[in-house]
Write a protein that holds these residues in place. Structure first.
Motif, PDB file in Angstrom:
ATOM      1  N   TRP A 121      16.642  -1.228  -2.173  1.00  0.00           N
ATOM      2  CA  TRP A 121      16.405  -1.138  -0.723  1.00  0.00           C
ATOM      3  C   TRP A 121      15.293  -0.132  -0.433  1.00  0.00           C
ATOM      4  N   VAL A 122      15.375   0.994  -1.137  1.00  0.00           N
ATOM      5  CA  VAL A 122      14.342   2.031  -0.933  1.00  0.00           C
ATOM      6  C   VAL A 122      12.966   1.481  -1.310  1.00  0.00           C
ATOM      7  N   GLY A 123      12.904   0.772  -2.441  1.00  0.00           N
ATOM      8  CA  GLY A 123      11.629   0.213  -2.909  1.00  0.00           C
ATOM      9  C   GLY A 123      11.045  -0.780  -1.930  1.00  0.00           C
ATOM     10  N   ILE A 124      11.890  -1.694  -1.439  1.00  0.00           N
ATOM     11  CA  ILE A 124      11.393  -2.700  -0.477  1.00  0.00           C
ATOM     12  C   ILE A 124      10.904  -2.000   0.788  1.00  0.00           C
ATOM     13  N   HIS A 125      11.716  -1.037   1.271  1.00  0.00           N
ATOM     14  CA  HIS A 125      11.365  -0.326   2.505  1.00  0.00           C
ATOM     15  C   HIS A 125      10.032   0.418   2.334  1.00  0.00           C
ATOM     16  N   ARG A 126       9.901   1.060   1.190  1.00  0.00           N
ATOM     17  CA  ARG A 126       8.699   1.872   0.947  1.00  0.00           C
ATOM     18  C   ARG A 126       7.449   0.996   0.909  1.00  0.00           C
ATOM     19  N   TRP A 127       7.480  -0.089   0.121  1.00  0.00           N
ATOM     20  CA  TRP A 127       6.263  -0.883  -0.071  1.00  0.00           C
ATOM     21  C   TRP A 127       5.952  -1.762   1.134  1.00  0.00           C
ATOM     22  N   ALA A 128       7.020  -2.272   1.764  1.00  0.00           N
ATOM     23  CA  ALA A 128       6.772  -3.050   2.994  1.00  0.00           C
ATOM     24  C   ALA A 128       6.200  -2.119   4.074  1.00  0.00           C
ATOM     25  N   GLY A 129       6.678  -0.882   4.079  1.00  0.00           N
ATOM     26  CA  GLY A 129       6.174   0.107   5.042  1.00  0.00           C
ATOM     27  C   GLY A 129       4.713   0.427   4.805  1.00  0.00           C
ATOM     28  N   ILE A 130       4.342   0.568   3.539  1.00  0.00           N
ATOM     29  CA  ILE A 130       2.932   0.858   3.208  1.00  0.00           C
ATOM     30  C   ILE A 130       2.035  -0.308   3.657  1.00  0.00           C
ATOM     31  N   VAL A 131       2.498  -1.537   3.372  1.00  0.00           N
ATOM     32  CA  VAL A 131       1.720  -2.720   3.801  1.00  0.00           C
ATOM     33  C   VAL A 131       1.608  -2.725   5.327  1.00  0.00           C
ATOM     34  N   MET A 132       2.734  -2.422   6.004  1.00  0.00           N
ATOM     35  CA  MET A 132       2.733  -2.437   7.464  1.00  0.00           C
ATOM     36  C   MET A 132       1.743  -1.409   8.035  1.00  0.00           C
ATOM     37  N   ILE A 133       1.739  -0.222   7.455  1.00  0.00           N
ATOM     38  CA  ILE A 133       0.819   0.815   7.935  1.00  0.00           C
ATOM     39  C   ILE A 133      -0.633   0.356   7.740  1.00  0.00           C
ATOM     40  N   ALA A 134      -0.917  -0.203   6.546  1.00  0.00           N
ATOM     41  CA  ALA A 134      -2.291  -0.647   6.257  1.00  0.00           C
ATOM     42  C   ALA A 134      -2.720  -1.747   7.235  1.00  0.00           C
ATOM     43  N   VAL A 135      -1.833  -2.730   7.434  1.00  0.00           N
ATOM     44  CA  VAL A 135      -2.185  -3.845   8.330  1.00  0.00           C
ATOM     45  C   VAL A 135      -2.295  -3.350   9.776  1.00  0.00           C
ATOM     46  N   ALA A 136      -1.404  -2.430  10.152  1.00  0.00           N
ATOM     47  CA  ALA A 136      -1.454  -1.907  11.526  1.00  0.00           C
ATOM     48  C   ALA A 136      -2.768  -1.174  11.779  1.00  0.00           C
ATOM     49  N   VAL A 137      -3.232  -0.452  10.767  1.00  0.00           N
ATOM     50  CA  VAL A 137      -4.516   0.257  10.919  1.00  0.00           C
ATOM     51  C   VAL A 137      -5.645  -0.760  11.123  1.00  0.00           C
ATOM     52  N   VAL A 157       3.111  -0.197  27.087  1.00  0.00           N
ATOM     53  CA  VAL A 157       3.784  -0.618  25.851  1.00  0.00           C
ATOM     54  C   VAL A 157       2.892  -0.329  24.638  1.00  0.00           C
ATOM     55  N   VAL A 158       1.620  -0.710  24.748  1.00  0.00           N
ATOM     56  CA  VAL A 158       0.693  -0.495  23.631  1.00  0.00           C
ATOM     57  C   VAL A 158       0.497   0.999  23.362  1.00  0.00           C
ATOM     58  N   SER A 159       0.425   1.800  24.439  1.00  0.00           N
ATOM     59  CA  SER A 159       0.244   3.246  24.263  1.00  0.00           C
ATOM     60  C   SER A 159       1.444   3.853  23.546  1.00  0.00           C
ATOM     61  N   VAL A 160       2.651   3.437  23.958  1.00  0.00           N
ATOM     62  CA  VAL A 160       3.861   3.974  23.311  1.00  0.00           C
ATOM     63  C   VAL A 160       3.886   3.559  21.839  1.00  0.00           C
ATOM     64  N   ILE A 161       3.558   2.296  21.571  1.00  0.00           N
ATOM     65  CA  ILE A 161       3.537   1.844  20.168  1.00  0.00           C
ATOM     66  C   ILE A 161       2.565   2.710  19.354  1.00  0.00           C
ATOM     67  N   GLY A 162       1.385   2.935  19.923  1.00  0.00           N
ATOM     68  CA  GLY A 162       0.373   3.733  19.218  1.00  0.00           C
ATOM     69  C   GLY A 162       0.869   5.135  18.910  1.00  0.00           C
ATOM     70  N   LEU A 163       1.521   5.743  19.898  1.00  0.00           N
ATOM     71  CA  LEU A 163       2.000   7.120  19.716  1.00  0.00           C
ATOM     72  C   LEU A 163       3.101   7.187  18.660  1.00  0.00           C
ATOM     73  N   VAL A 164       4.115   6.307  18.811  1.00  0.00           N
ATOM     74  CA  VAL A 164       5.229   6.391  17.863  1.00  0.00           C
ATOM     75  C   VAL A 164       4.792   5.915  16.469  1.00  0.00           C
ATOM     76  N   PHE A 165       3.780   5.044  16.432  1.00  0.00           N
ATOM     77  CA  PHE A 165       3.270   4.612  15.127  1.00  0.00           C
ATOM     78  C   PHE A 165       2.755   5.818  14.333  1.00  0.00           C
ATOM     79  N   LEU A 166       2.115   6.754  15.034  1.00  0.00           N
ATOM     80  CA  LEU A 166       1.631   7.957  14.354  1.00  0.00           C
ATOM     81  C   LEU A 166       2.785   8.700  13.689  1.00  0.00           C
ATOM     82  N   GLY A 167       3.896   8.828  14.444  1.00  0.00           N
ATOM     83  CA  GLY A 167       5.076   9.519  13.902  1.00  0.00           C
ATOM     84  C   GLY A 167       5.671   8.770  12.725  1.00  0.00           C
ATOM     85  N   VAL A 168       5.797   7.449  12.868  1.00  0.00           N
ATOM     86  CA  VAL A 168       6.382   6.632  11.790  1.00  0.00           C
ATOM     87  C   VAL A 168       5.501   6.700  10.543  1.00  0.00           C
ATOM     88  N   ALA A 169       4.197   6.524  10.755  1.00  0.00           N
ATOM     89  CA  ALA A 169       3.278   6.486   9.611  1.00  0.00           C
ATOM     90  C   ALA A 169       3.214   7.850   8.916  1.00  0.00           C
TER      91      ALA A 169
END
Lengths: 82, 225
Positions: B67-83, B121-133
């Motif tokens: 679970w940790v592995g899937i979460h970690r790598w899917a998260g990395i892909v998500m951050i890269a694609v979000a950028v 909505v987009v502004s909130v996503i952008g802000l919290v994305f910084l925290g998540v990433a």
């Protein structure tokens, strides 16, 4: 209109479930934090045994994480029965 | 003449395809990180904790490490694609910032309420994305372990954990709202992509997009608004 209401309801339920999960995790993280910094953490735990019948009520125990507490003086090997 | 051109093209433009691919990858990686994240909300700690962790040793479908592995790598892909997603929309971001400033100075007519909501909505996503990433990268660099527990970078590990947890929860909620707002665009473009991908099948050979230029422009804009 009905579709909007269904979407809104789903959103509310999802948000509620996530917030509930977040609170659950927060409690676990905070408990873990206080466990590593010592103090009266182990209310029911009796050290490295199990988390079940061998606990000491209000005892401090000698768990893997955390030091002795201030509310009790039991040891891991003691037990109580109802 | 323009209508005829639209009718003949029928398929989304390359720019729209790129936007759609980004949204698709973002959705898949976001779904994976969300589902694995829910696992960590339900079973918050895998550690032993001296006998006070009733969830110790519990597994669901896989071991916790998987679970940790899937979460970690899917998260990395998500951050890269979000950028990349943000970079693709950067012109829109700067334009909206410029217009908002002009409205604040009273030099421009205010947006309608729909645009305000989308902007919020987009502004909130952008802000919290910084925290998540940021917190996600912290946990990627310093994975769980006895030594990592004592490494302090700006905050303690528990604070990073709480930032990650709550920023993720807010981001999931707001991202679902964002997806709902853009749902029509997603459906329309997905249909167009499916038509062009399976154009060799009989019955799907000729994609038809009827409608005004405004509709087509919405198809190809791939933007947030």
């Amino acid at each position: 209109m009905i579709r909007r209401i269904v979407v809104l309801l789903a959103l509310v339920v999802m948000s509620g479930a996530l917030i509930f999960g977040g609170v659950h995790r927060t409690q676990a993280v905070l408990a873990s934090e206080s466990g590593t910094s010592g103090g009266a953490v182990y209310e029911t735990g009796g050290g490295p045994a199990t988390n079940d019948e061998s606990g000491v009520r209000d005892g401090s125990g000698s768990g893997r994480h955390g030091g002795g507490g201030s509310n009790g003086s039991g040891s891991g090997s003691e037990s109580y029965t109802e | 003449m323009r209508e005829v051109l639209i009718e003949r093209q029928g398929t989304p433009s390359r720019r729209t395809l790129v936007h759609w691919a980004m949204v698709f990858m973002l959705s898949i990686s976001g779904l994976l990180t969300t589902l694995t994240g829910i696992y960590f909300l339900v079973l918050p700690s895998g550690g032993y904790q001296g006998g006070r962790n009733p969830d110790y040793g519990k597994t669901f479908l896989f071991d916790r490490d998987i679970w940790v592995g899937i979460h970690r790598w899917a998260g990395i892909v998500m951050i890269a694609v979000a950028v990349i997603h943000i970079v693709l929309h950067w012109q829109w971001v700067t334009e909206m910032a410029r217009r908002s400033m002009a409205i604040a100075r009273g030099q421009r007519k205010p947006f309608n309420h729909k645009i305000w909501i989308r902007l919020a909505v987009v502004s909130v996503i952008g802000l919290v994305f910084l925290g998540v990433a940021a917190s996600g990268i912290y946990f990627f660099v310093l994975p769980e372990g006895r030594a990592a527990k004592f490494v302090v970078f700006l905050f303690g590990r528990s604070t990073w954990d709480l930032i990650h947890t709550w920023a993720s929860i807010v981001m999931i909620i707001v991202a679902v709202i964002h997806l709902a707002q853009r749902w029509k665009w997603v459906v329309r473009v997905t249909q167009g992509v499916a038509r062009s991908a399976f154009a060799w099948l009989p019955g799907l050979r000729r994609p038809v997009v009827r409608g005004s230029m405004a509709v087509q422009e919405r198809l190809t804009e791939g933007g947030v608004l």
